[in-house]
Motif scaffolding. Structure first.
Motif, PDB file in Angstrom:
ATOM      1  N   ARG A  70       0.860  -1.199   0.000  1.00  0.00           N
ATOM      2  CA  ARG A  70       0.000   0.000   0.000  1.00  0.00           C
ATOM      3  C   ARG A  70       0.891   1.243   0.000  1.00  0.00           C
ATOM      4  NH1 ARG A  70      -5.496   0.350   0.917  1.00  0.00           N
ATOM      5  NH2 ARG A  70      -6.241   2.363   1.721  1.00  0.00           N
ATOM      6  N   ALA A  71       1.603   1.439  -1.106  1.00  0.00           N
ATOM      7  CA  ALA A  71       2.561   2.535  -1.198  1.00  0.00           C
ATOM      8  C   ALA A  71       1.863   3.854  -1.506  1.00  0.00           C
ATOM      9  CB  ALA A  71       3.593   2.237  -2.276  1.00  0.00           C
ATOM     10  N   VAL A  72       2.420   4.930  -0.939  1.00  0.00           N
ATOM     11  CA  VAL A  72       2.051   6.293  -1.309  1.00  0.00           C
ATOM     12  C   VAL A  72       3.285   6.927  -1.930  1.00  0.00           C
ATOM     13  CG1 VAL A  72       1.518   8.590  -0.405  1.00  0.00           C
ATOM     14  CG2 VAL A  72       0.208   6.618   0.371  1.00  0.00           C
ATOM     15  N   VAL A  73       3.119   7.517  -3.106  1.00  0.00           N
ATOM     16  CA  VAL A  73       4.255   8.092  -3.829  1.00  0.00           C
ATOM     17  C   VAL A  73       4.031   9.582  -4.010  1.00  0.00           C
ATOM     18  CG1 VAL A  73       4.919   5.963  -4.981  1.00  0.00           C
ATOM     19  CG2 VAL A  73       3.181   7.408  -6.025  1.00  0.00           C
ATOM     20  N   TYR A  74       5.126  10.338  -3.915  1.00  0.00           N
ATOM     21  CA  TYR A  74       5.048  11.795  -3.986  1.00  0.00           C
ATOM     22  C   TYR A  74       5.718  12.297  -5.257  1.00  0.00           C
ATOM     23  CZ  TYR A  74       5.660  16.727  -2.831  1.00  0.00           C
ATOM     24  OH  TYR A  74       5.641  18.099  -2.859  1.00  0.00           O
ATOM     25  N   GLU A  75       4.991  13.002  -6.054  1.00  0.00           N
ATOM     26  CA  GLU A  75       5.433  13.592  -7.319  1.00  0.00           C
ATOM     27  C   GLU A  75       5.652  12.527  -8.398  1.00  0.00           C
ATOM     28  OE1 GLU A  75       7.321  17.849  -7.201  1.00  0.00           O
ATOM     29  OE2 GLU A  75       8.803  16.372  -6.559  1.00  0.00           O
ATOM     30  N   GLY A  76       5.826  13.053  -9.625  1.00  0.00           N
ATOM     31  CA  GLY A  76       5.924  12.167 -10.769  1.00  0.00           C
ATOM     32  C   GLY A  76       7.119  11.248 -10.752  1.00  0.00           C
TER      33      GLY A  76
ATOM     34  N   HIS B  74      -1.003   2.397  -3.592  1.00  0.00           N
ATOM     35  CA  HIS B  74      -2.355   2.793  -3.192  1.00  0.00           C
ATOM     36  C   HIS B  74      -2.729   4.122  -3.835  1.00  0.00           C
ATOM     37  CE1 HIS B  74      -5.846   3.924  -0.915  1.00  0.00           C
ATOM     38  NE2 HIS B  74      -5.211   4.952  -0.382  1.00  0.00           N
ATOM     39  N   GLY B  75      -1.813   5.098  -3.784  1.00  0.00           N
ATOM     40  CA  GLY B  75      -2.154   6.399  -4.326  1.00  0.00           C
ATOM     41  C   GLY B  75      -0.962   7.320  -4.441  1.00  0.00           C
ATOM     42  N   TYR B  76      -1.206   8.474  -5.067  1.00  0.00           N
ATOM     43  CA  TYR B  76      -0.130   9.429  -5.297  1.00  0.00           C
ATOM     44  C   TYR B  76      -0.541  10.824  -4.852  1.00  0.00           C
ATOM     45  CZ  TYR B  76      -2.737  10.755  -9.560  1.00  0.00           C
ATOM     46  OH  TYR B  76      -3.700  11.166 -10.446  1.00  0.00           O
ATOM     47  N   VAL B  77       0.488  11.594  -4.470  1.00  0.00           N
ATOM     48  CA  VAL B  77       0.330  13.001  -4.112  1.00  0.00           C
ATOM     49  C   VAL B  77       1.024  13.806  -5.198  1.00  0.00           C
ATOM     50  CG1 VAL B  77       0.805  14.773  -2.383  1.00  0.00           C
ATOM     51  CG2 VAL B  77       0.315  12.418  -1.660  1.00  0.00           C
TER      52      VAL B  77
ATOM     53  N   LEU C 128      -1.720  12.753   5.959  1.00  0.00           N
ATOM     54  CA  LEU C 128      -2.173  12.158   4.708  1.00  0.00           C
ATOM     55  C   LEU C 128      -1.715  10.705   4.613  1.00  0.00           C
ATOM     56  CD1 LEU C 128      -1.978  13.810   1.214  1.00  0.00           C
ATOM     57  CD2 LEU C 128      -1.093  11.514   1.553  1.00  0.00           C
ATOM     58  N   VAL C 129      -0.460  10.470   4.954  1.00  0.00           N
ATOM     59  CA  VAL C 129       0.106   9.128   4.867  1.00  0.00           C
ATOM     60  C   VAL C 129      -0.592   8.177   5.842  1.00  0.00           C
ATOM     61  CG1 VAL C 129       2.196   7.791   5.338  1.00  0.00           C
ATOM     62  CG2 VAL C 129       2.340   9.892   3.996  1.00  0.00           C
TER      63      VAL C 129
ATOM     64  N   ALA D 236      -0.887   3.876   4.604  1.00  0.00           N
ATOM     65  CA  ALA D 236       0.264   3.502   3.783  1.00  0.00           C
ATOM     66  C   ALA D 236       1.200   2.588   4.562  1.00  0.00           C
ATOM     67  CB  ALA D 236       1.017   4.749   3.345  1.00  0.00           C
ATOM     68  N   ASP D 237       1.823   1.655   3.854  1.00  0.00           N
ATOM     69  CA  ASP D 237       2.889   0.861   4.466  1.00  0.00           C
ATOM     70  C   ASP D 237       4.240   1.159   3.828  1.00  0.00           C
ATOM     71  OD1 ASP D 237       2.639  -0.365   1.994  1.00  0.00           O
ATOM     72  OD2 ASP D 237       2.204  -2.371   2.773  1.00  0.00           O
ATOM     73  N   PHE D 238       4.282   2.166   2.935  1.00  0.00           N
ATOM     74  CA  PHE D 238       5.510   2.494   2.214  1.00  0.00           C
ATOM     75  C   PHE D 238       5.317   3.866   1.585  1.00  0.00           C
ATOM     76  CE2 PHE D 238       8.328   1.756  -1.646  1.00  0.00           C
ATOM     77  CZ  PHE D 238       9.508   1.543  -0.956  1.00  0.00           C
ATOM     78  N   VAL D 239       6.310   4.742   1.734  1.00  0.00           N
ATOM     79  CA  VAL D 239       6.242   6.087   1.166  1.00  0.00           C
ATOM     80  C   VAL D 239       7.517   6.333   0.365  1.00  0.00           C
ATOM     81  CG1 VAL D 239       6.033   8.552   1.634  1.00  0.00           C
ATOM     82  CG2 VAL D 239       4.862   6.906   3.109  1.00  0.00           C
ATOM     83  N   VAL D 240       7.350   6.816  -0.867  1.00  0.00           N
ATOM     84  CA  VAL D 240       8.493   7.121  -1.738  1.00  0.00           C
ATOM     85  C   VAL D 240       8.503   8.619  -2.012  1.00  0.00           C
ATOM     86  CG1 VAL D 240       9.666   6.613  -3.910  1.00  0.00           C
ATOM     87  CG2 VAL D 240       8.221   4.857  -2.834  1.00  0.00           C
ATOM     88  N   ALA D 241       9.632   9.264  -1.713  1.00  0.00           N
ATOM     89  CA  ALA D 241       9.761  10.706  -1.932  1.00  0.00           C
ATOM     90  C   ALA D 241      11.243  11.069  -1.869  1.00  0.00           C
ATOM     91  CB  ALA D 241       8.976  11.487  -0.876  1.00  0.00           C
ATOM     92  N   GLY D 242      11.536  12.325  -2.124  1.00  0.00           N
ATOM     93  CA  GLY D 242      12.907  12.820  -1.994  1.00  0.00           C
ATOM     94  C   GLY D 242      13.078  13.591  -0.708  1.00  0.00           C
ATOM     95  N   TRP D 243      14.332  13.796  -0.322  1.00  0.00           N
ATOM     96  CA  TRP D 243      14.615  14.606   0.853  1.00  0.00           C
ATOM     97  C   TRP D 243      14.499  16.078   0.467  1.00  0.00           C
ATOM     98  CZ3 TRP D 243      14.275  14.389   5.731  1.00  0.00           C
ATOM     99  CH2 TRP D 243      14.914  15.327   6.557  1.00  0.00           C
TER     100      TRP D 243
END
Length: 339
Positions: free
Chosen positions: A62-68, A84-87, A119-120, A125-132
């Motif tokens: 159930r990943a949430v991903v940030y940006e393209g 699961h979804g994107y921001v 939001l997360v 969510a069980d996983f979040v992908v983003a940059g620092w």
């Protein structure tokens, strides 16, 4: 030209054995209980570096991903079923323009705001992908450490680790893209798929380099934004590699920074012959060009005199698979310019 991802091949039984091999090139180690092989999600663990810190992951569902860039990395690996979804903040171009538009349509649009902890959590969510500093942020209270404490796994773009405190990891920007794909491949047990994608991207970049115009590299200035000063690309972000692989030279490649500010005097002194416009947000590229052309200080800059501008899409300039499209397009521009 956009390139569709390679077709995802079903993992054969032999691939389960590969899950136990070390992926040393990307700092990953995958282990699986033979009795659990084939038991489904959650049975595999992978120890993968997160900005230099070894982290043990279980297969997220159930990943949430940030940006393209984050979403595209997952989709390029055929992992839409795990998202699961994107921001997507408004600065990003419409997802309908993405090579993975169908994958975006199949997952949930969560917000057009900045990434935040509430939001997360609400998304379970069980996983979040983003940059620092692009997604994860001390100021906004959403960091890998905070998520660790909530039992939520997280993954940071390797390219952004340059600014991350505590566990520094530093690679060239395109190598950061390849590393992320390999590490995500290890986390999700799709190492073969990741290897195919990375090999394809490397081959495309090598083809670009082989066709680069001869002679001295063309001096190039990237304009992101800014009025009192120019916001531009240093040596630690993908446009620096896009420019140099295509046959140019980022006039600010000597700045050991990611995105940074420079004075207009420095731009004038650098005498760029091409200006790359990073296109995003509510200010069209044409307006940015008009602003530069209206600055008296830039009147004698070669690129401005020659009206020599190249528009780089936002998602081709941040860390993600579309970096490869960006370098191919800019390389074609430089070749046509040199013809």
């Amino acid at each position: 030209m956009n390139h569709r991802p390679l077709p995802l091949r079903p993992l054969a039984a032999a691939s389960l054995a590969l899950a136990a091999l070390a992926a040393t090139g990307c700092g990953a180690r995958v282990e699986q209980d033979p009795e659990q092989a084939g038991a489904g999600a959650g049975s595999a663990t992978a120890t993968v570096d997160r900005c230099g810190e070894p982290v043990e992951y279980t297969t997220p569902e159930r990943a949430v991903v940030y940006e393209g860039g984050s979403a595209d990395k997952m989709f390029a690996l055929g992992l839409a079923d795990h998202v699961h979804g994107y921001v997507m903040p408004p600065a990003n171009p419409p997802v309908s323009e993405s090579p993975w538009a169908d994958d975006y349509a199949a997952v949930e649009f969560l917000s057009d705001d900045l990434l935040n902890r509430e939001l997360v959590v609400d998304a379970e969510a069980d996983f979040v992908v983003a940059g620092w500093n692009s997604g994860f942020s001390d100021q906004r209270g959403i960091t890998p450490e905070i998520l660790d404490g909530l039992g939520i796994q997280s993954f940071m773009h390797t390219e952004s680790c340059y600014n991350y405190p505590g566990f520094p990891e530093r690679v060239e920007p395109f190598e950061g893209l390849y590393t992320d794909l390999e590490r995500l491949g290890a986390i999700f047990g799709v190492q073969d798929r990741a290897a195919e994608v990375v090999a394809d991207y490397r081959a495309r970049v090598e083809a670009v380099q082989e066709q680069a115009p001869g002679g001295d590299p063309v001096p190039v200035f990237l304009y992101d934004s800014g009025t009192d000063q120019a916001f531009t690309a240093g040596s630690q972000v993908p446009p620096n590699d896009i420019i140099r692989f295509a046959g140019g030279r980022n006039v600010f490649d000597g700045l050991d920074e990611r995105w940074t500010q420079v004075g207009w005097e420095a731009v004038v002194e650098a005498e760029p012959e091409v200006i790359v416009i990073l296109d995003y947000g509510d200010q069209p590229a044409e307006d940015k060009i008009a602003y530069l052309e209206g600055l008296p200080a830039l009147a004698d800059v070669p690129a401005v005199r020659a009206d020599d501008y190249f528009v780089l899409d936002y998602n081709e300039g941040i860390s993600g698979p579309r970096n490869i499209d960006g370098v191919e397009k800019f390389a074609e521009y430089l070749r046509e310019r040199a013809a």
